[in-house]
Every structure is written in C-alpha cells, then in structure tokens.
Design a protein around this motif. Structure first.
Motif, PDB file in Angstrom:
ATOM      1  N   PRO A   1       0.817  -1.388  -0.068  1.00 32.83           N
ATOM      2  CA  PRO A   1       0.061   0.121  -0.011  1.00 32.83           C
ATOM      3  C   PRO A   1       0.906   1.393  -0.088  1.00 32.83           C
ATOM      4  N   LEU A   2       2.002   1.292   0.695  1.00 31.94           N
ATOM      5  CA  LEU A   2       2.831   2.469   0.696  1.00 31.94           C
ATOM      6  C   LEU A   2       3.313   2.443  -1.066  1.00 31.94           C
ATOM      7  N   ALA A   3       3.822   1.639  -1.576  1.00 33.10           N
ATOM      8  CA  ALA A   3       4.256   1.697  -2.800  1.00 33.10           C
ATOM      9  C   ALA A   3       3.116   2.282  -3.788  1.00 33.10           C
TER      10      ALA A   3
ATOM     11  N   ALA B   1      11.291   1.660   4.152  1.00 33.61           N
ATOM     12  CA  ALA B   1      11.018   2.750   3.262  1.00 33.61           C
ATOM     13  C   ALA B   1      12.285   3.401   2.491  1.00 33.61           C
ATOM     14  N   GLN B   2      13.449   3.037   3.114  1.00 35.12           N
ATOM     15  CA  GLN B   2      14.671   3.567   2.501  1.00 35.12           C
ATOM     16  C   GLN B   2      14.860   2.571   1.223  1.00 35.12           C
TER      17      GLN B   2
ATOM     18  N   VAL C   1      -0.102   1.630  11.454  1.00 32.81           N
ATOM     19  CA  VAL C   1       0.121   2.922  11.704  1.00 32.81           C
ATOM     20  C   VAL C   1       1.504   3.360  11.404  1.00 32.81           C
ATOM     21  N   GLU C   2       2.703   2.530  11.325  1.00 31.82           N
ATOM     22  CA  GLU C   2       3.941   2.992  11.276  1.00 31.82           C
ATOM     23  C   GLU C   2       4.049   3.214   9.625  1.00 31.82           C
ATOM     24  N   ALA C   3       3.314   2.236   8.798  1.00 33.96           N
ATOM     25  CA  ALA C   3       3.423   2.429   7.278  1.00 33.96           C
ATOM     26  C   ALA C   3       2.732   3.762   6.750  1.00 33.96           C
TER      27      ALA C   3
END
Length: 196
Positions: free
Chosen positions: A16-18, A177-178, A48-50
């Motif tokens: 979902p982040l991508a 994330a990096q 929560v973190e993502a």
C-alpha cells in the motif's frame, strides 16, 4: 488510462505504501494504481507505522485512511500494465497465478535496477510505437524486461527485495522505506518517459 499493481504479503505495509506513493507521484497522468497481498487478513488498514511514513512522503491522509487490504487473486493480474512485487517470493507467487504476466512483473527494486541501464530514448521509442497509455506502459515494461540477463544481478539476491517491516521495530520500517522510496522514484520516472 494505465494500471499498476503492487504486491506484498499482507497488503498492510509495503504494497500500500508503494501504491500510494505511485498514485501521488503520477497523479497528473491519471493512473489506476492498486495493491494486494499474497496472504494476510482481508480488509485490514495499513499499519500505523506505514501510514505515518506514507504521510511523511507526501501521501494525502485520505489515501492512507481509506486503505483496506485484499488477497491477491488471478483476476487482479488480468489488467495491470505493470506489476511490482516487493520480493522475489511475491514475484514467484504472481508467476504461479498468471504465468503469462511474467514479462510485466518485477520486484520493484529489480525494476529500478534494470531501468537504470535502459536509455530513456529506448523507452520512449517503444512507447511511441504504441497508441494508448496502457499499451505504452506495457511496451516500456517489455523493454525493461529485455535487460534481464544483460544487467548484472546483485551479489546478494535479497538486494532486489524490500524488507518486510511488519511487527518489527521502527528502524525496520525506516529501512524498508529507504529501500522502497528510491525504487518508486525510478518506476515513476520510467512511466513518465513512456507516457509524456
């Protein structure tokens, strides 16, 4: 319109982040970007973190709040012009569900690594031979796929994967994330080269 699908395990962290980063960064091109997971709970929100990372990278709150996970099915693989897995294991699961989509399927870091070796003019030339945005992106993905075997593989095959941060410390979320964000940037640049 063109379509991109991102795939991870539970569809609550990496994919979902991508998805949201690509949708945000390609918004002016009106993409359809979705995500799915090979396992996990149905209809779960992002961790929560993502979600925090997504917001910090410019994703609108409404996108992160609206996300609900879903299981990857064969039908999800019918229409995307580009399929981006988070790991080699996810890519393998996609290939098992839809072997005909292998040329359009990459791990996201593999795509970035291969795309870095492809001259932008070659992407544009392939895309210019196609008419619709969907066909242009498929042509660009095919060009990138043609560099498999020409571009050296990483010494550590895991360098083509994005680490899973689920139930891991905050530092693992940051590492994930990096690894993911530069790959998203490379994908977005290739999509723009093909479509603009």
């Amino acid at each position: 319109m063109f379509a991109i699908l991102t795939v991870c395990t539970g569809n609550i962290c990496r994919s979902p982040l991508a998805e949201q980063l690509l949708r945000t960064r390609l918004a002016d091109l009106d993409p359809y970007v979705a995500s799915a997971g090979t396992r996990g709970l149905p209809a779960a929100p992002m961790t929560v973190e993502a979600a925090h990372i997504a917001r910090a990278l410019g994703v609108p709150d409404a996108d992160t709040d609206a996300h609900r996970s879903r299981f990857l099915t064969e039908q999800h693989l019918d229409t995307p012009d580009l399929i981006l897995a988070m790991t080699r294991e996810h890519r393998r699961a996609i290939a098992e569900l839809a072997p005909s989509r292998l040329r359009s399927t990459f791990t996201i870091r593999e795509f970035a690594r291969l795309a870095a070796a492809v001259p932008a003019d070659e992407v544009r030339a392939a895309a210019d031979a196609a008419a619709a945005p969907s066909e242009k992106l498929r042509a660009a993905a095919s060009v990138v796929a043609s560099y498999r075997g020409l571009v050296p593989s990483p010494e550590d095959p895991a360098d083509d994967d994005v680490v899973d941060p689920y139930r891991q410390p905050w530092e693992t979320y940051l590492l994930s994330a990096q690894q993911l964000e530069p790959a998203v940037t490379a994908v977005a640049a290739t999509v723009r080269a093909a479509l603009t």
